[in-house]
Design a protein around this motif. Structure first.
Motif, PDB file in Angstrom:
ATOM      1  N   ARG A  14       4.078  18.226   8.646  1.00 42.26           N
ATOM      2  CA  ARG A  14       2.851  17.516   8.277  1.00 42.26           C
ATOM      3  C   ARG A  14       2.863  17.154   6.797  1.00 42.26           C
ATOM      4  O   ARG A  14       2.468  16.040   6.412  1.00 42.26           O
ATOM      5  N   HIS A  15       3.318  18.103   5.980  1.00 43.83           N
ATOM      6  CA  HIS A  15       3.406  17.827   4.541  1.00 43.83           C
ATOM      7  C   HIS A  15       4.377  16.676   4.271  1.00 43.83           C
ATOM      8  O   HIS A  15       4.122  15.831   3.397  1.00 43.83           O
ATOM      9  N   GLN A  16       5.483  16.642   5.026  1.00 45.40           N
ATOM     10  CA  GLN A  16       6.444  15.554   4.839  1.00 45.40           C
ATOM     11  C   GLN A  16       5.792  14.203   5.129  1.00 45.40           C
ATOM     12  O   GLN A  16       6.002  13.215   4.397  1.00 45.40           O
ATOM     13  N   ALA A  17       5.011  14.147   6.206  1.00 46.62           N
ATOM     14  CA  ALA A  17       4.342  12.885   6.556  1.00 46.62           C
ATOM     15  C   ALA A  17       3.314  12.490   5.497  1.00 46.62           C
ATOM     16  O   ALA A  17       3.215  11.315   5.116  1.00 46.62           O
ATOM     17  N   ARG A  18       2.550  13.466   5.005  1.00 47.88           N
ATOM     18  CA  ARG A  18       1.541  13.155   3.987  1.00 47.88           C
ATOM     19  C   ARG A  18       2.198  12.740   2.669  1.00 47.88           C
ATOM     20  O   ARG A  18       1.714  11.825   1.978  1.00 47.88           O
ATOM     21  N   ASP A  19       3.298  13.410   2.317  1.00 52.70           N
ATOM     22  CA  ASP A  19       4.014  13.021   1.096  1.00 52.70           C
ATOM     23  C   ASP A  19       4.553  11.599   1.217  1.00 52.70           C
ATOM     24  O   ASP A  19       4.513  10.817   0.255  1.00 52.70           O
ATOM     25  N   LEU A  20       5.067  11.272   2.411  1.00 53.51           N
ATOM     26  CA  LEU A  20       5.574   9.921   2.635  1.00 53.51           C
ATOM     27  C   LEU A  20       4.440   8.901   2.495  1.00 53.51           C
ATOM     28  O   LEU A  20       4.606   7.841   1.863  1.00 53.51           O
ATOM     29  N   LEU A  21       3.284   9.224   3.077  1.00 53.90           N
ATOM     30  CA  LEU A  21       2.149   8.308   3.002  1.00 53.90           C
ATOM     31  C   LEU A  21       1.717   8.094   1.550  1.00 53.90           C
ATOM     32  O   LEU A  21       1.493   6.948   1.119  1.00 53.90           O
ATOM     33  N   ARG A  22       1.587   9.172   0.787  1.00 57.82           N
ATOM     34  CA  ARG A  22       1.170   9.046  -0.606  1.00 57.82           C
ATOM     35  C   ARG A  22       2.156   8.192  -1.410  1.00 57.82           C
ATOM     36  O   ARG A  22       1.763   7.349  -2.221  1.00 57.82           O
ATOM     37  N   ALA A  23       3.462   8.425  -1.162  1.00 62.31           N
ATOM     38  CA  ALA A  23       4.472   7.637  -1.882  1.00 62.31           C
ATOM     39  C   ALA A  23       4.372   6.161  -1.516  1.00 62.31           C
ATOM     40  O   ALA A  23       4.473   5.273  -2.380  1.00 62.31           O
ATOM     41  N   ALA A  24       4.180   5.884  -0.228  1.00 61.75           N
ATOM     42  CA  ALA A  24       4.069   4.486   0.206  1.00 61.75           C
ATOM     43  C   ALA A  24       2.823   3.830  -0.370  1.00 61.75           C
ATOM     44  O   ALA A  24       2.847   2.673  -0.827  1.00 61.75           O
ATOM     45  N   GLN A  25       1.706   4.563  -0.368  1.00 65.65           N
ATOM     46  CA  GLN A  25       0.470   4.014  -0.926  1.00 65.65           C
ATOM     47  C   GLN A  25       0.585   3.789  -2.436  1.00 65.65           C
ATOM     48  O   GLN A  25      -0.088   2.925  -2.986  1.00 65.65           O
ATOM     49  N   GLY A  26       1.477   4.562  -3.078  1.00 63.87           N
ATOM     50  CA  GLY A  26       1.697   4.389  -4.499  1.00 63.87           C
ATOM     51  C   GLY A  26       2.685   3.295  -4.831  1.00 63.87           C
ATOM     52  O   GLY A  26       3.004   3.076  -6.006  1.00 63.87           O
ATOM     53  N   GLY A  27       3.213   2.627  -3.816  1.00 62.02           N
ATOM     54  CA  GLY A  27       4.100   1.503  -4.037  1.00 62.02           C
ATOM     55  C   GLY A  27       5.578   1.838  -4.086  1.00 62.02           C
ATOM     56  O   GLY A  27       6.401   0.961  -4.407  1.00 62.02           O
ATOM     57  N   ASP A  28       5.947   3.073  -3.749  1.00 60.90           N
ATOM     58  CA  ASP A  28       7.371   3.436  -3.750  1.00 60.90           C
ATOM     59  C   ASP A  28       8.107   2.598  -2.706  1.00 60.90           C
ATOM     60  O   ASP A  28       7.756   2.609  -1.514  1.00 60.90           O
ATOM     61  N   ALA A  29       9.146   1.900  -3.140  1.00 54.54           N
ATOM     62  CA  ALA A  29       9.821   0.950  -2.249  1.00 54.54           C
ATOM     63  C   ALA A  29      10.500   1.642  -1.076  1.00 54.54           C
ATOM     64  O   ALA A  29      10.439   1.163   0.071  1.00 54.54           O
ATOM     65  N   ALA A  30      11.167   2.764  -1.345  1.00 55.38           N
ATOM     66  CA  ALA A  30      11.864   3.469  -0.264  1.00 55.38           C
ATOM     67  C   ALA A  30      10.871   4.003   0.759  1.00 55.38           C
ATOM     68  O   ALA A  30      11.103   3.918   1.982  1.00 55.38           O
ATOM     69  N   ALA A  31       9.749   4.553   0.283  1.00 58.36           N
ATOM     70  CA  ALA A  31       8.734   5.072   1.201  1.00 58.36           C
ATOM     71  C   ALA A  31       8.118   3.944   2.017  1.00 58.36           C
ATOM     72  O   ALA A  31       7.886   4.080   3.230  1.00 58.36           O
ATOM     73  N   LEU A  32       7.842   2.818   1.375  1.00 64.88           N
ATOM     74  CA  LEU A  32       7.301   1.675   2.106  1.00 64.88           C
ATOM     75  C   LEU A  32       8.261   1.194   3.188  1.00 64.88           C
ATOM     76  O   LEU A  32       7.845   0.853   4.302  1.00 64.88           O
ATOM     77  N   ALA A  33       9.541   1.175   2.858  1.00 72.04           N
ATOM     78  CA  ALA A  33      10.533   0.738   3.842  1.00 72.04           C
ATOM     79  C   ALA A  33      10.553   1.667   5.044  1.00 72.04           C
ATOM     80  O   ALA A  33      10.678   1.217   6.189  1.00 72.04           O
ATOM     81  N   ARG A  34      10.423   2.987   4.802  1.00 67.86           N
ATOM     82  CA  ARG A  34      10.421   3.949   5.913  1.00 67.86           C
ATOM     83  C   ARG A  34       9.203   3.741   6.811  1.00 67.86           C
ATOM     84  O   ARG A  34       9.316   3.758   8.041  1.00 67.86           O
ATOM     85  N   VAL A  35       8.037   3.543   6.203  1.00 67.54           N
ATOM     86  CA  VAL A  35       6.827   3.338   7.006  1.00 67.54           C
ATOM     87  C   VAL A  35       6.884   2.001   7.732  1.00 67.54           C
ATOM     88  O   VAL A  35       6.561   1.903   8.924  1.00 67.54           O
ATOM     89  N   HIS A  36       7.304   0.954   7.030  1.00 65.48           N
ATOM     90  CA  HIS A  36       7.353  -0.371   7.655  1.00 65.48           C
ATOM     91  C   HIS A  36       8.419  -0.462   8.747  1.00 65.48           C
ATOM     92  O   HIS A  36       8.387  -1.396   9.559  1.00 65.48           O
ATOM     93  N   ALA A  37       9.338   0.516   8.797  1.00 67.47           N
ATOM     94  CA  ALA A  37      10.330   0.516   9.876  1.00 67.47           C
ATOM     95  C   ALA A  37       9.690   0.794  11.225  1.00 67.47           C
ATOM     96  O   ALA A  37      10.270   0.481  12.270  1.00 67.47           O
TER      97      ALA A  37
END
Length: 344
Positions: A14-37
């Motif tokens: 769960r922490h991994q998913a929330r960390d990924l979400l926060r990174a994506a919301q902060g504009g991190d390109a790698a995190a956005l790519a993972r979510v947009h996949a």
């Protein structure tokens, strides 16, 4: 693709998913790519789905169900397993392909058969409650011989890992005693459950299989089973007799050890193929009765292997991989006073 750890923690996932979400919301390109996949929306559901997909699961719910199954099996919770399978019947047969220590994948029944080896601590231990888990899985439809074309049957796995109680449950459920592992198996390719139990030193399973009627095909397996009366020693080759002595030493078949040495088998002979030696193997696997008998018959406690290790060295190394209660401590007490220090 990452593998789940041996004991996955759902809160950590769960922490991994929330960390990924926060990174994506902060504009991190790698995190956005993972979510947009997995979807266009940058939200918690897609972050969870991305994490699940990265671990090889079709959905977050499937990932959670797998974590629940692992926890129940690792905790040897038969009642919890029955409840889980009542809700998710597919989990009685669905492969546990994300177990990092079993690259070929493992069925739940195979997983139960392997519980004696604690991957997190690299230690062998007894798991008395594993047999009820096997009962629950079989009652829920797990095939007793595994899926066709698998690397080995659950009985072969139980034999390799030394769980005699699970082996007994499988035999009572009709497991094929003479099934063989595939040529690509990581154990003994093409070997039966009895051969696996014999080669890996799982004496309790050898006894269960022989009592159930497993075929004892030659002198070497007869030595593991403790009865070589069906094979005249005068007709056996020196290599067969040596392999039989090594097997008898590993399974503490003292009468067989006596008979083979009396027939001229060298007590300090070394197997040309695997480099095995009766005393060293008995010491490494914590077989004090065999160690005492071999020493009485003239075995050299200071004969070193190709790496320069004595039987005492191998005993100490083996002891570190076994839970308390094995024979390693007694073997060490026997060998320590008679082992010469390493030459300087």
């Amino acid at each position: 693709m990452p593998s789940l750890p041996a004991r996955p923690d759902f809160q950590q996932l769960r922490h991994q998913a929330r960390d990924l979400l926060r990174a994506a919301q902060g504009g991190d390109a790698a995190a956005l790519a993972r979510v947009h996949a997995v979807g266009t929306e940058v939200g918690l559901a897609n972050a969870q789905l991305a994490v699940a997909r990265e671990y090889g699961f079709a959905s977050w719910a499937r990932l959670k169900a797998e974590v629940d199954r692992r926890e129940i099996l690792d905790d040897v919770d038969a009642a919890g397993l029955a409840d889980l399978l009542a809700r998710e019947p597919r989990l009685a047969v669905a492969e546990m392909t994300q177990w990092c220590d079993h690259p070929l994948g493992a069925s739940p029944l195979d997983y139960v058969a392997m519980l004696r080896y604690d991957t997190s601590r690299d230690v062998w231990r007894d798991v008395p409650g594993a047999a009820p888990l096997a009962h629950v899985l079989l009652a829920a439809g797990a095939p007793v011989d595994g899926e066709p074309g698998g690397p080995e049957t659950p009985l072969i796995t139980a034999a390799s890992y030394g769980d005699a109680e699970v082996a007994q449950v499988l035999i009572q459920a009709g497991a094929d005693l003479e099934a063989t592992s595939s040529p690509t198996s990581g154990g003994v390719p093409g070997g039966t459950a009895l051969l696996h139990a014999a080669v890996f030193g799982m004496t309790a399973v050898v006894d269960v299989l022989v009592k159930a009627g497993a075929r004892v095909g030659d002198l070497v397996i007869g030595a593991a089973a403790g009865d070589i009366s069906g094979w005249p020693l005068g007709e056996a080759s020196p290599q067969q007799r040596l392999l039989a002595l090594i097997m008898a030493a590993d399974h503490e078949r003292l009468a067989v050890i006596e008979a083979l040495v009396a027939a001229g088998t060298p007590v300090d002979g070394v197997d040309e193929i695997w480099g095995r030696h009766p005393l060293r193997l008995a010491a490494a696997n914590g077989r004090p009765a065999s160690v005492q008998r071999l020493l009485a018959l003239g075995a050299d406690p200071n004969q070193r292997d190709a790496d320069g290790l004595t039987p005492l060295d191998l005993c100490r190394a083996g002891r570190s991989h076994h839970a308390a209660g094995t024979g390693h401590a007694e073997v060490e007490r026997i060998l320590e006073p008679i082992t010469a220090p390493e030459p300087s």
